[in-house]
Design a protein around this motif. Structure first.
Motif, PDB file in Angstrom:
ATOM      1  N   GLU A 573       1.066  -0.830  -0.069  1.00 57.63           N
ATOM      2  CA  GLU A 573      -0.131  -0.210  -0.101  1.00 57.63           C
ATOM      3  C   GLU A 573       1.276   0.763  -0.383  1.00 57.63           C
ATOM      4  N   ASP A 574       1.311   1.983  -1.391  1.00 59.46           N
ATOM      5  CA  ASP A 574       1.949   3.105  -1.230  1.00 59.46           C
ATOM      6  C   ASP A 574       0.947   4.330  -0.641  1.00 59.46           C
ATOM      7  N   VAL A 575       1.949   5.571  -0.710  1.00 61.84           N
ATOM      8  CA  VAL A 575       1.598   6.343  -0.776  1.00 61.84           C
ATOM      9  C   VAL A 575       0.336   6.873  -1.498  1.00 61.84           C
ATOM     10  N   ASP A 576      -0.527   7.815  -1.848  1.00 61.02           N
ATOM     11  CA  ASP A 576      -1.597   8.707  -2.475  1.00 61.02           C
ATOM     12  C   ASP A 576      -2.063  10.021  -2.264  1.00 61.02           C
ATOM     13  N   TYR A 579      -4.777   9.340   1.150  1.00 66.10           N
ATOM     14  CA  TYR A 579      -3.761   8.607   2.386  1.00 66.10           C
ATOM     15  C   TYR A 579      -1.925   9.614   2.081  1.00 66.10           C
ATOM     16  N   PRO A 580      -1.601  10.506   1.829  1.00 59.32           N
ATOM     17  CA  PRO A 580       0.302  10.445   1.626  1.00 59.32           C
ATOM     18  C   PRO A 580       0.994  10.060   2.419  1.00 59.32           C
ATOM     19  N   TYR A 581       0.943  10.129   3.197  1.00 60.74           N
ATOM     20  CA  TYR A 581       1.995   9.750   4.257  1.00 60.74           C
ATOM     21  C   TYR A 581       1.973   8.002   4.398  1.00 60.74           C
ATOM     22  N   TYR A 582       3.473   7.990   4.869  1.00 57.19           N
ATOM     23  CA  TYR A 582       4.049   6.644   5.877  1.00 57.19           C
ATOM     24  C   TYR A 582       3.476   6.376   7.237  1.00 57.19           C
ATOM     25  N   LEU A 583       2.688   5.638   6.912  1.00 58.98           N
ATOM     26  CA  LEU A 583       3.611   5.067   8.821  1.00 58.98           C
ATOM     27  C   LEU A 583       3.824   3.785   8.866  1.00 58.98           C
ATOM     28  N   THR A 584       4.875   3.792   9.551  1.00 57.50           N
ATOM     29  CA  THR A 584       5.779   3.109  10.694  1.00 57.50           C
ATOM     30  C   THR A 584       5.471   2.922  12.026  1.00 57.50           C
ATOM     31  N   THR A 585       5.732   1.610  12.691  1.00 56.75           N
ATOM     32  CA  THR A 585       5.864   1.111  13.845  1.00 56.75           C
ATOM     33  C   THR A 585       6.984   0.688  14.398  1.00 56.75           C
ATOM     34  N   CYS A 684       2.190   1.420   6.199  1.00 59.24           N
ATOM     35  CA  CYS A 684       1.375   1.778   5.215  1.00 59.24           C
ATOM     36  C   CYS A 684       0.612   2.765   5.305  1.00 59.24           C
ATOM     37  N   ALA A 685      -0.207   3.386   4.701  1.00 59.05           N
ATOM     38  CA  ALA A 685      -0.677   4.946   4.187  1.00 59.05           C
ATOM     39  C   ALA A 685      -1.533   5.768   4.833  1.00 59.05           C
ATOM     40  N   VAL A 686      -1.619   6.642   5.458  1.00 56.59           N
ATOM     41  CA  VAL A 686      -2.246   6.838   6.141  1.00 56.59           C
ATOM     42  C   VAL A 686      -2.284   8.511   5.899  1.00 56.59           C
TER      43      VAL A 686
END
Lengths: 695, 467
Positions: A573-576, A579-585, A684-686
Motif C-alpha cells: 500500500e503506497d502513499v497516494d 493517504y499521503p504519508y507512510y506510517l511505521t510502527t 502503510c499509508a495514512v
C-alpha cells in the motif's frame, strides 16, 4: 556526543544473592537474581555472569518484580466475566470444545500461542493441539515476529538460528550493519556488544541506535530490499567479492550477480532516498573491517517482502564471505523472550518439535512414536497466524480458540477486524496473568503463573538454551500453563500424556527433538546450570553444544549456502493523494510487545504513559500540528488518535506510532509475505488531522 | 504457435521479457537481439570505460537464463521487416516468426557528426564500442571526446581516470546544457579540469583527420576520438511497416502503436511528444506493457516520467532533475554557489513544490530532494535544510553538564534525569558507581557512563569552588 562502552560500575545489590534466573521480557534474556524480601516483594539485581547483559539491565528488567505482586494479577478463573472455580472453568471449556468439535470437526477448535512461552509450554501446546484436539489449526504470534528471517535463513543456510554465533562475537567485529533494528530501545544491554565506530544502522528514523552509529542510512519505509540489492551491487562492482569463499561455500552467485546489475546505486538512491555516497561508505566499512556482521531486525523483516529482503542481506553477507567464518556472519535479532525456542518446538502451523517439518513423513513418524500415536493421526499444516485469526468465527473457520501468551487485539495487523473475529467465536479461552485486551473478550479466562513463579527453559537470541528458575511462589489461585493443559487434556479424555512438571516435559521434548535440526536431546537442566546455557544443536549427553554453527559446512544437502535471486517491489500500500504519508510502527524502551505486562508496572507507565505520534517538524508545519495536539491518524483499515510529538529524527514523509497500545495496529496492513506469511506491519499509508489542541 | 515477440534485447527489451516472466510463467516469449551478447546494463558502460566495473559484471541475464525461464532468444539476429498482414516478423535470413503481440524495443543509434573523417571517431553506445575505445586507449597518447552531454562527460572522466590526457569538446556554452544551467555547467567544468579533463565549450568540429580534430577555431591533437553527440530513435522497422512514426514510434498511454497488436517501449518510442533517453522511463514502460499483455493489470497506463539525471563519474557528484533552467522571474529559486569548492546547489520551487534541482559537489541531500521531486511532497518553510542537511531542526550537540537542564534525560535505559543524579549526589553519592547503585543510571546499554561521570565531576568541582 562520544560514548564509552566500557563496562559500567558494578551495581550488585547489597542483598544476598537470590535465585539466578533471566528477565521475563525480550530475547536478550538478561541474567538477573530474584530475591524475595520480607515484605513479600521481589527484588531484582543484574547478574554479571551472563554474557548477553554483562551486569546490565534496562528499566523493564529492573522493575520486572513489580509484576509478580501486581494488583492487576488474575487469581481466579472467569466464565463470561464472572469468577469461577478451576474445576468449573476447565470443565466448561472442555465441554464446549467437545461440543464444537463434535458438530464441526477437529479443525473447528484452534490454538494460538506465543513467543514468550517457555520451550516446555511451546512444545506442550503443539502436542496438545495435535494429540488432544487433533486440530491442524495452531499458530502463534512469532509469525508476526521472526517468520521472515526464519524463512530466509532456512532457504539460504538450511537452518534458522537467530545468531549462529555467541553475541560476544559482535565485539570482535570491525563493522556491524543493523538493518531495521533499534536495540538501544528494545534490548539496551545489547549495545554493550557493539562498537559504535563500526556500526551502520538502516532505519527510516534516527533512533537512539542510529544516533550511536558511525553511519545511518535513513531509507524510506518499505525500501530495505532495494537498498540491500544496491549494497550488493556496489560490493561486486568495487571488487569486494570473496572469490574463494563464494566458489567453495555457496551456490547461485552468478545469477545473483547478474540480477543485481539492475540495481546500480543511483537507481536505488531514487527509490530509497539514501545517498549513493552513504551506500558506498557502508559497503567499504563492511568490506574493509576484517570481521564484519550483517544483522536484520523487524524493521526490514515485517513486510510482505520480508523474506526476500533478508535473503538480499544474506546474499550480501555471503558475497563478502562472512557467514560461517569465526567473528563474522549474518544474524537476525530475535525479538520475543523465547522467539527462538518458540519457533522450534511445534506451535507453528507447519512444524513439529526439533524444527521438523510437519509434512515430512520421517518427521511425523519420529514425533508420533514419542507421542505414542499413529503418524496418520497427526494433522497436517494449518493456517498461518493472520489467516487463522482472520478465519475465526467464519463458516469455514474455527469456532473455538485457545489462546496462550498472546494479545492479538493489540498486536495483530488490522486489529479492529481481528477483535471482531474474536468476538464472533463460540468459545474463546484465554490463559493470561492479567486481564489483557484480548482476555476481556474471552468466554473463559484462566489465570496463569508467570516467569519467576515456575521453572522452564528459554532459548535466547543466540540459540543458547537457558534455565528459568522458580524464585517465588505464585499467588494462590493461579495455575501454570502446563497445569492448565494437563487439566484440559484430562477432561478431553487424553489424561496421562500431558504432565504438568516442566522437567518431565523437557525430557520428552529432548526425545522429540532428537535428530531434528534443533536437536536438544543432549541438553539437561543440570548441563544448562553448569555451563551457563547450552547452544543447540546438542545431540548427545556428552556433547557440549554448538556455539558457532556453519563453520565447516552449511546444513544443506550439498553443504553450501544457497544464494537466491530476489527483486525489489514497492510497499503493498503506497502513499497516494488520499493517504499521503507512510506510517511505521515500533517499540519503546519502557514497554514490551502488546504492553499487557509493562502497562501494569507503575515506573514504566510513568516513563511512557500513552501512545504518541512522532512526526517531522516540516510535516507538522505543513499540517499546522503543534506539539501535544491530539492527531487523528486515518488509514484504509482503521483510525486511531495519538498526541503529537515533533521530532527531526523521522523522515518528513513518514510518521511513527509505538505499538504497545490498542490502536496503532488498527491501521497496519495484513498483506502477507508469500513465503513466511508475515504481515506488512512496517509500512502503510495514512492521512493526518488535528482533532484537539495541545494540553 | 503465436506468442509474444520482442524485437530488441537492450535495456528495454530485456526488461520487458523479465517483467513478463515475473507475471506469467507460461506465456510463449521470443526475443530478437541484434547484438551477439546476452543483455547487459548499458548504464554501467561508463564504469567499465573508467575501469571501476569489470565487463563481466554488467550482465543482466546469464547464458542459462533463457533456458531456465523458457524464453526463446535469437542473439545476433536482426529483424528486417514486420508483416502486419500475417502477423509475423521476418529476420535477415528470411525466417518468419508469428506473433500475437509484438513489442518493439529497437532503442536508438548514435548520431555521427556530419563532418569529413567522422568514421575515425568511435561511438560510445554498446559494449563493443566500449571495448574498441579501451583497446585504442591503451595505445593512445591523447584523446578527444566530442559532445559534453551526460555520456560525453562520463566518457571523458573515465579516460582521464586511466591516465590519458583528454579534451572534451562541446558545441554549446556549457557542459550538459540540457540538464544544467550555465553556472552549474561551469562548476562541473572546473571539477573535471581538476581531474585532468581539458574543457572546450562553444566549439564546432569541422573534421577529423589522422591525429587531429579540426575546429572552426583551430584544432586539437588526438589519436583517439570518441563521439558522444547524442542518439536518434531506431524507427525504420516501424516506418516500413506503416506505423505512425514522428521522432519516435508514436504510442498511447498503453504504449500501443496505431496497430493495437504492436507496442513500442524505450528509446524508440514517443509518448505524449516525449522520447526518453534514460533507463528509468524505459523500465516503467516495460512494466506497464508487461501488466497489459499478461493481463496482470489491465488498467496499467503510462503517464510520462519525471527525469532525474545522476552522473556516474568518480569524484564528480552531480544530480539534476526537472526544470532546472527557470529563473527568479518564473519560480522561487534557492541557490548556493561555492565555485572554488566545486559546489553548486539550486532548487526550483513552484506552488510550494520542488519542480527542479541541480546538485554539484557533495550531494548529501540528493536522496531527500529526489523523493520530494518525484512525489511532490510538501517543503519546509525554511528551505535551507533542503540544501544543508542537519541545519534545520538539528539535534543538539552533546550538552555540557552545566547547560543541561535538570529535566534532561541522561540515562535512557533507566529513564534517569540530570535532576535525579543531582539529587542523589546531594544525598551523598560521589562517584559513578554510587550514582548507578542509587538511580540505575549507566546499567542499561552503558553509553551514558561518560555523561554521568561528567555530571558527577562537575558537581564535585562546584562544591570545591563554593567551599
Amino acid at each position: 556526543m562520544s560514548f564509552s562502552l566500557s563496562a559500567p560500575a558494578s551495581v550488585m545489590s547489597p542483598l544476598p544473592e537470590g535465585t539466578a534466573t533471566h528477565c521475563p521480557y525480550c530475547a536478550l534474556q538478561c541474567g538477573m537474581h530474584v530475591t524475595q524480601t520480607d515484605l513479600n516483594q521481589a527484588e531484582i539485581t543484574p547478574r554479571d555472569d551472563v554474557p548477553a547483559n554483562q551486569g546490565g539491565l534496562c528499566q523493564k528488567g529492573w522493575t520486572a518484580g513489580a509484576l509478580l505482586r501486581s494488583p492487576h494479577r488474575l487469581t481466579t478463573p472467569l466464565i463470561h466475566g464472572k469468577p469461577a472455580g478451576w474445576d468449573e472453568a476447565l470443565g466448561y471449556a472442555a465441554s464446549r470444545i467437545a461440543r464444537i468439535q463434535d458438530a464441526h470437526g477437529p479443525d473447528a477448535v484452534a490454538v494460538f500461542g506465543g513467543g514468550g512461552l517457555t520451550n516446555e509450554k511451546a512444545y506442550q501446546l503443539g502436542k496438545f493441539a495435535r494429540v488432544a484436539l487433533r486440530t491442524s489449526q495452531i499458530d502463534y504470534n512469532g509469525r508476526f515476529c521472526m517468520s521472515s528471517a526464519a524463512a530466509a535463513t532456512n532457504r539460504a543456510f538450511g537452518l534458522d538460528r537467530g545468531l549462529p554465533f555467541p553475541i560476544t562475537d559482535l565485539g570482535d567485529a570491525g563493522a556491524v550493519l543493523l538493518a531495521g533494528g533499534n536495540v538501544a530501545e528494545t534490548m539496551p544491554p545489547f549495545v554493550r556488544h557493539l562498537n559504535p565506530a563500526g556500526l551502520i544502522v538502516v532505519d527510516p528514523r534516527e533512533t537512539p541506535t542510529a544516533r550511536l552509529a558511525a553511519l545511518h542510512l535513513q531509507n524510506a519505509p518499505g525500501t530495505d530490499l532495494a537498498l540491500a540489492l544496491a549494497l550488493l551491487h556496489i560490493a561486486i562492482a568495487d571488487g569486494h567479492v570473496a572469490e574463494e569463499y563464494v566458489a567453495a561455500r555457496t551456490t547461485g552467485f552468478d545469477a545473483v550477480r547478474d540480477s543485481v546489475s539492475a540495481w546500480w546505486p543511483e537507481r536505488a538512491e531514487r527509490v530509497t532516498g539514501v545517498p549513493v555516497a552513504a551506500m558506498r561508505q557502508a559497503v567499504a566499512m563492511l568490506a574493509e573491517a576484517g570481521n564484519a556482521v550483517v544483522l536484520t531486525g523487524r524493521g526490514a523483516e515485517q513486510h510482505a517482502k520480508g523474506t526476500d529482503t533478508v535473503t538480499a542481506y544474506i546474499n550480501l553477507a555471503l558475497t563478502l564471505g562472512l557467514p560461517g567464518r569465526p567473528g563474522s556472519g549474518y544474524g537476525c535479532v530475535t525479538g520475543q523472550g523465547n522467539g527462538q525456542g518458540g519457533r522450534e518446538h511445534g506451535q507453528k502451523a507447519d512444524q513439529l518439535p526439533g524444527y521438523r517439518k510437519i509434512d515430512d513423513p520421517a518427521a511425523r513418524a519420529h514425533v508420533a512414536a514419542v507421542w505414542g500415536v499413529d503418524p496418520a493421526d497427526l494433522p497436517g499444516p494449518g493456517r498461518s497466524a493472520y489467516e487463522l485469526l482472520d478465519a475465526l468465527g467464519t463458516p469455514e473457520g474455527p469456532k473455538g480458540l485457545l489462546l496462550f501468551g498472546s494479545n492479538p487485539v493489540v498486536s495483530s495487523p488490522r486489529s479492529g477486524h481481528i477483535a471482531g473475529r474474536l468476538a464472533a467465536l463460540d468459545l474463546l479461552v484465554v490463559a493470561d496473568l492479567v486481564l489483557s485486551d484480548t482476555a476481556e473478550l474471552a468466554t473463559v479466562v484462566l489465570p496463569t503463573a508467570q516467569w519467576a513463579e515456575e521453572a522452564g527453559t528459554m532459548t535466547n537470541l543466540e540459540g543458547r538454551v537457558l534455565l528459568r528458575r522458580r524464585a517465588v511462589a505464585p499467588p494462590s489461585g493461579v495455575r501454570s500453563d502446563l497445569e492448565i493443559l494437563s487439566g484440559l487434556a484430562e477432561r478431553l479424555g487424553r489424561g496421562g500424556s500431558f504432565p504438568a512438571d516442566p522437567r518431565t516435559v523437557f525430557d520428552e521434548l529432548r526425545r522429540a527433538s532428537a535428530g531434528g535440526p534443533a536437536d536438544y536431546s543432549g541438553i539437561t537442566y543440570e548441563k544448562i546450570a553448569d555451563q551457563g546455557g547450552v547452544f543447540w544443536p546438542c545431540p548427545a549427553d556428552d556433547h557440549p553444544g554448538t556455539p558457532r554453527i556453519f563453520l565447516d559446512r552449511f546444513p544443506t544437502p550439498d553443504g553450501r549456502a544457497r544464494m537466491v535471486v530476489v527483486d525489489h517491489r514497492p510497499p503493498v500500500e503506497d502513499v497516494d493523494a488520499d493517504y499521503p504519508y507512510y506510517l511505521t510502527t515500533g517499540r519503546l524502551l519502557a514497554h514490551y510487545q502488546s504492553g499487557a505486562q509493562t502497562r501494569r508496572v507503575a515506573d514504566l507507565t510513568e516513563a511512557a504513559p500513552e501512545p504518541f505520534l512522532e512526526l517531522h517538524p516540516d510535516l507538522a508545519d505543513h499540517l499546522g500540528i503543534r506539539p501535544g495536539d491530539m492527531v487523528r491518524v486515518t488509514g484504509r483499515r482503521g483510525v486511531t488518535e495519538a498526541t503529537a510529538r515533533i521530532s527531526a529524527a523521522i523522515r518528513a514523509d513518514t510518521v511513527f506510532l509505538p505499538f504497545h497500545w490498542e490502536g496503532p495496529n488498527r491501521l497496519t496492513n495484513p498483506a502477507l509475505d508469500p513465503v513466511s506469511r508475515m504481515p506488512e506491519f512496517k509500512v502503510c499509508a495514512v492521512n493526518l488531522a488535528v482533532v484537539g489542541g495541545g494540553r | 504457435m503465436r506468442g509474444i515477440v520482442v524485437v530488441g534485447n537492450g535495456m528495454a527489451g530485456s526488461r520487458l521479457v523479465s517483467e513478463v516472466r515475473a507475471r506469467d510463467k507460461k506465456a510463449r516469449v521470443t526475443v530478437f537481439g541484434a547484438e551477439e551478447r546476452a543483455p547487459y546494463n548499458r548504464v554501467l558502460l561508463s564504469n567499465v570505460l573508467a575501469g571501476t566495473t569489470r565487463a563481466d559484471q554488467v550482465r543482466l541475464h546469464g547464458p542459462s537464463w533463457y533456458d531456465d525461464h523458457n524464453v526463446t532468444v535469437h542473439l545476433g539476429t536482426e529483424v528486417v521487416a514486420i508483416d502486419r498482414e500475417t502477423r509475423c516478423v521476418i529476420t535477415a535470413d528470411g525466417g518468419r516468426t508469428p506473433f500475437s503481440v509484438l513489442v518493439l524495443a529497437t532503442g536508438s543509434e548514435p548520431i555521427v557528426p556530419a563532418v569529413p573523417g567522422a568514421e575515425r571517431a568511435i561511438a560510445f553506445r554498446t559494449m563493443d564500442d566500449c571495448e574498441r575505445i579501451l583497446a585504442a586507449a591503451n595505445a593512445a597518447r591523447r584523446a578527444v571526446v566530442i559532445g559534453g552531454g551526460l555520456l560525453g562527460v562520463e566518457a571523458a572522466r573515465g579516460l582521464a581516470g586511466r591516465g590519458l590526457p583528454v579534451t572534451l569538446l562541446h558545441l554549446k556554452g556549457h557542459l550538459m546544457d540540457r540538464q544544467l544551467d550555465h553556472e552549474a555547467g561551469q562548476v562541473l567544468g572546473d571539477t573535471l579540469e581538476g581531474l585532468g579533463v581539458e574543457i572546450m565549450t562553444g566549439v564546432t568540429v569541422t573534421g577529423i583527420t589522422d591525429g587531429k580534430v579540426e575546429l572552426t577555431t583551430g584544432h586539437v591533437e588526438a589519436d583517439l576520438v570518441v563521439a558522444a553527440c547524442g542518439v536518434r530513435p531506431v524507427t525504420a522497422l516501424a516506418l516500413d511497416a506503416g506505423l505512425h512514426v514522428e521522432r519516435g514510434i508514436v504510442v498511447d498511454d498503453e504504449m500501443r502503436t496505431d496497430d493495437p497488436a504492436i507496442f513500442a517501449i524505450g528509446e524508440c518510442a514517443q509518448h505524449d511528444g516525449q522520447v526518453y533517453g534514460l533507463v528509468a522511463p524505459c523500465w516503467e514502460q516495460a512494466a506497464i506493457v508487461a501488466d497489459l499483455i499478461t493481463g496482470a493489470d489491465a488498467r496499467a497506463r503510462y503517464r510520462g516520467s519525471r527525469l532525474v539525471t545522476r552522473l556516474k563519474a568518480k569524484s564528480v557528484e552531480l544530480a539534476a532533475m526537472g526544470e532546472t533552467h527557470l529563473t527568479d522571474a518564473d519560480a522561487e529559486i534557492v541557490r548556493f554557489t561555492h565555485r572554488r569548492g566545486g559546489t553548486y546547489r539550486k532548487l526550483v520551487i513552484r506552488d510550494g513544490r520542488l519542480v527542479g534541482a541541480i546538485l554539484v559537489g557533495d550531494p548529501a541531500t540528493v536522496g531527500t530532494l529526489t523523493q520530494l521531486y518525484d512525489r511532490g511532497g510538501p517543503l519546509p518553510a525554511d528551505r535551507s535544510g533542503l540544501l544543508f542537511p542537519g541545519l534545520a531542526g538539528a539535534a543538539p550537540v552533546s550538552p555540557s553538564p552545566v547547560r543541561m537542564p535538570d529535566a534532561a534525560q541522561v540515562c535512557r535505559c533507566n529513564n534517569v534525569t540530570k535532576g535525579q543524579i543531582r539529587a542523589c549526589w546531594e544525598a551523598g553519592a560521589r562517584d559513578v558507581a554510587a550514582v548507578a547503585a542509587a538511580t540505575r543510571a549507566t546499567t542499561g546499554c552503558g553509553s551514558c557512563a561518560e555523561t554521568v561521570g561528567g555530571i558527577v565531576e562537575w558537581l564535585c568541582e562546584q562544591e570545591g569552588a563554593s567551599a
